[in-house]
Write an enzyme that holds these catalytic residues in place. Structure first.
Site, mmCIF file in Angstrom:
data_model
loop_
_atom_site.group_PDB
_atom_site.id
_atom_site.type_symbol
_atom_site.label_atom_id
_atom_site.label_comp_id
_atom_site.label_asym_id
_atom_site.label_seq_id
_atom_site.Cartn_x
_atom_site.Cartn_y
_atom_site.Cartn_z
ATOM 1 N N GLY A 16 2.751 115.452 18.410
ATOM 2 C CA GLY A 16 2.506 114.269 19.237
ATOM 3 C C GLY A 16 1.125 113.658 19.100
ATOM 4 O O GLY A 16 0.934 112.474 19.373
ATOM 5 N N VAL A 21 8.145 109.384 28.602
ATOM 6 C CA VAL A 21 7.570 108.298 27.801
ATOM 7 C C VAL A 21 7.718 108.567 26.302
ATOM 8 O O VAL A 21 7.900 109.710 25.880
ATOM 9 C CB VAL A 21 6.080 108.065 28.152
ATOM 10 C CG1 VAL A 21 5.918 107.726 29.622
ATOM 11 C CG2 VAL A 21 5.216 109.262 27.772
ATOM 12 N N LYS A 25 -0.156 112.802 33.114
ATOM 13 C CA LYS A 25 0.799 112.673 34.229
ATOM 14 C C LYS A 25 0.284 113.552 35.361
ATOM 15 O O LYS A 25 0.787 114.653 35.576
ATOM 16 C CB LYS A 25 2.181 113.181 33.802
ATOM 17 C CG LYS A 25 2.934 112.298 32.854
ATOM 18 C CD LYS A 25 4.354 112.851 32.678
ATOM 19 C CE LYS A 25 5.097 112.139 31.584
ATOM 20 N NZ LYS A 25 6.379 112.812 31.253
ATOM 21 N N ASP A 70 7.361 111.449 20.939
ATOM 22 C CA ASP A 70 8.763 111.287 20.538
ATOM 23 C C ASP A 70 9.727 111.364 21.697
ATOM 24 O O ASP A 70 9.433 111.931 22.745
ATOM 25 C CB ASP A 70 9.140 112.403 19.553
ATOM 26 C CG ASP A 70 9.259 113.754 20.265
ATOM 27 O OD1 ASP A 70 8.255 114.204 20.848
ATOM 28 O OD2 ASP A 70 10.368 114.328 20.266
ATOM 29 N N ASP A 74 1.189 117.244 31.061
ATOM 30 C CA ASP A 74 2.234 117.095 32.077
ATOM 31 C C ASP A 74 2.039 118.238 33.086
ATOM 32 O O ASP A 74 1.185 118.143 33.967
ATOM 33 C CB ASP A 74 3.577 117.139 31.321
ATOM 34 C CG ASP A 74 4.791 116.870 32.180
ATOM 35 O OD1 ASP A 74 4.637 116.615 33.377
ATOM 36 O OD2 ASP A 74 5.915 116.930 31.668
ATOM 37 N N GLU A 118 -4.679 115.913 22.264
ATOM 38 C CA GLU A 118 -3.278 116.112 22.653
ATOM 39 C C GLU A 118 -2.685 114.777 23.087
ATOM 40 O O GLU A 118 -3.402 113.909 23.595
ATOM 41 C CB GLU A 118 -3.258 117.151 23.782
ATOM 42 C CG GLU A 118 -1.983 117.330 24.558
ATOM 43 C CD GLU A 118 -0.838 117.974 23.797
ATOM 44 O OE1 GLU A 118 -0.610 117.563 22.641
ATOM 45 O OE2 GLU A 118 -0.169 118.846 24.364
ATOM 46 N N ASP A 119 -1.395 114.620 22.912
ATOM 47 C CA ASP A 119 -0.752 113.364 23.301
ATOM 48 C C ASP A 119 -0.680 113.206 24.816
ATOM 49 O O ASP A 119 -1.064 112.189 25.370
ATOM 50 C CB ASP A 119 0.643 113.228 22.668
ATOM 51 C CG ASP A 119 1.562 114.427 22.922
ATOM 52 O OD1 ASP A 119 1.132 115.425 23.521
ATOM 53 O OD2 ASP A 119 2.741 114.346 22.510
ATOM 54 N N ARG A 154 8.243 107.791 17.338
ATOM 55 C CA ARG A 154 6.808 108.072 17.257
ATOM 56 C C ARG A 154 6.042 106.892 16.659
ATOM 57 O O ARG A 154 4.854 106.740 16.875
ATOM 58 C CB ARG A 154 6.539 109.302 16.385
ATOM 59 C CG ARG A 154 7.077 110.612 16.940
ATOM 60 C CD ARG A 154 6.522 111.780 16.113
ATOM 61 N NE ARG A 154 7.283 112.999 16.280
ATOM 62 C CZ ARG A 154 7.027 113.935 17.194
ATOM 63 N NH1 ARG A 154 6.014 113.786 18.015
ATOM 64 N NH2 ARG A 154 7.757 115.034 17.268
HETATM 65 P P1 IMP Z 1 3.012 120.411 29.646
HETATM 66 O O1 IMP Z 1 2.911 121.761 28.995
HETATM 67 O O2 IMP Z 1 4.031 120.392 30.742
HETATM 68 O O3 IMP Z 1 1.689 119.856 30.090
HETATM 69 O O4 IMP Z 1 3.651 119.442 28.591
HETATM 70 C C1 IMP Z 1 2.922 118.889 27.590
HETATM 71 C C2 IMP Z 1 3.790 118.647 26.380
HETATM 72 O O5 IMP Z 1 5.103 118.231 26.722
HETATM 73 C C3 IMP Z 1 3.158 117.527 25.587
HETATM 74 O O6 IMP Z 1 2.406 118.062 24.533
HETATM 75 C C4 IMP Z 1 4.345 116.751 25.102
HETATM 76 O O7 IMP Z 1 4.650 117.201 23.786
HETATM 77 C C5 IMP Z 1 5.486 117.096 25.997
HETATM 78 N N1 IMP Z 1 5.740 115.993 26.940
HETATM 79 C C6 IMP Z 1 5.440 115.932 28.252
HETATM 80 N N2 IMP Z 1 5.834 114.782 28.812
HETATM 81 C C7 IMP Z 1 6.409 114.075 27.797
HETATM 82 C C8 IMP Z 1 6.998 112.774 27.735
HETATM 83 O O8 IMP Z 1 7.099 112.017 28.721
HETATM 84 N N3 IMP Z 1 7.462 112.395 26.511
HETATM 85 C C9 IMP Z 1 7.393 113.189 25.420
HETATM 86 N N4 IMP Z 1 6.830 114.402 25.427
HETATM 87 C C10 IMP Z 1 6.346 114.837 26.610
HETATM 88 MG MG MG Z 2 2.672 117.766 22.487
#
Ligand code: IMP
Ligand code: MG
Length: 185
Positions: free
Chosen positions: A46, A156, A134, A162, A106, A102-103, A168
């Site tokens: 991402g 998103v 987020k 993606d 969350d 990082e993209d 992407r």
């Molecule tokens: P976390 O571990 O919950 O913080 O998630 C982070 C990872 O989940 C990111 O690196 C993204 O690859 C993926 N991710 C979280 N939200 C989205 C989204 O809305 N669209 C696409 N990928 C997401």
């Molecule tokens: Mg990611």
């Protein structure tokens, strides 16, 4: 894969807004790391487009390395925090300044995992730059040093991010209308 126009909910961040913010972040990072031995770590997949644009907006010359991670054992569009490392760094980061790119953050689980892993390697410093945050979704407190935009609690896509490995390439960030989205295959 369905045409994205069919499931696009709204454009949350335009290409112009991204360009302006990446320009600012590039300038800020260049000031903060001026004269330092920096390694920019792109989190695949991402982070590819954001990292590429950020590097081209920096006036310093960092090394670049990549890591590839995924979280598994997941519900459909959320991360579980069981993080698997598919590709590790080639660079020895001990005593060096590391910036993770990082993209999107969350729950915070992915970043928390990577940060813990990299800290054991004793870098001189370890900071995080994310394109999207987020904030209301956070389950694990995680350090975010540089952030592009806050986004609402919606799935998103675009600008490196993606949906089922597609979209992407899009120059903007959009949210998905999940009621109109059909999973490919
Ligand atoms: P976390 O571990 O919950 O913080 O998630 C982070 C990872 O989940 C990111 O690196 C993204 O690859 C993926 N991710 C979280 N939200 C989205 C989204 O809305 N669209 C696409 N990928 C997401
Ligand atoms: Mg990611």
């Amino acid at each position: 894969m369905q045409d994205y126009h069919e499931f696009l909910d709204e454009i949350l961040v335009t290409a112009e807004q991204i360009e302006a913010r990446v320009t600012e972040l590039g300038a800020q990072l260049s000031r903060d790391y001026e004269g330092k031995d920096l390694i920019v770590v792109c989190l695949l997949r991402g982070g590819i487009i954001f990292t590429a644009d950020l590097l081209r907006h920096m006036s310093i010359d960092p090394e670049v390395d990549c890591m590839s991670l995924s979280s598994y054992g997941v519900g459909q569009y959320a991360s579980s925090g069981n993080v698997r490392v598919h590709l590790d760094l080639r660079t020895n980061i001990e005593g060096r300044h590391v910036l993770l790119v990082e993209d999107i953050v969350d729950s915070g689980r992915t970043l928390a995992h990577v940060l813990n892993m990299l800290r054991t390697r004793e870098p001189a410093s370890l900071r995080v730059c994310v394109l999207l945050d987020k904030k209301m979704r956070r389950e694990v407190p995680v350090q975010v040093d540089y952030s592009g935009f806050d986004v609402p609690d919606k799935y998103v896509f675009g600008y490196g991010i993606d949906i089922d490995e597609h979209c992407r390439y899009l120059p903007f960030i959009a949210s998905v209308d999940l009621s109109k989205y059909r999973k490919p295959g």
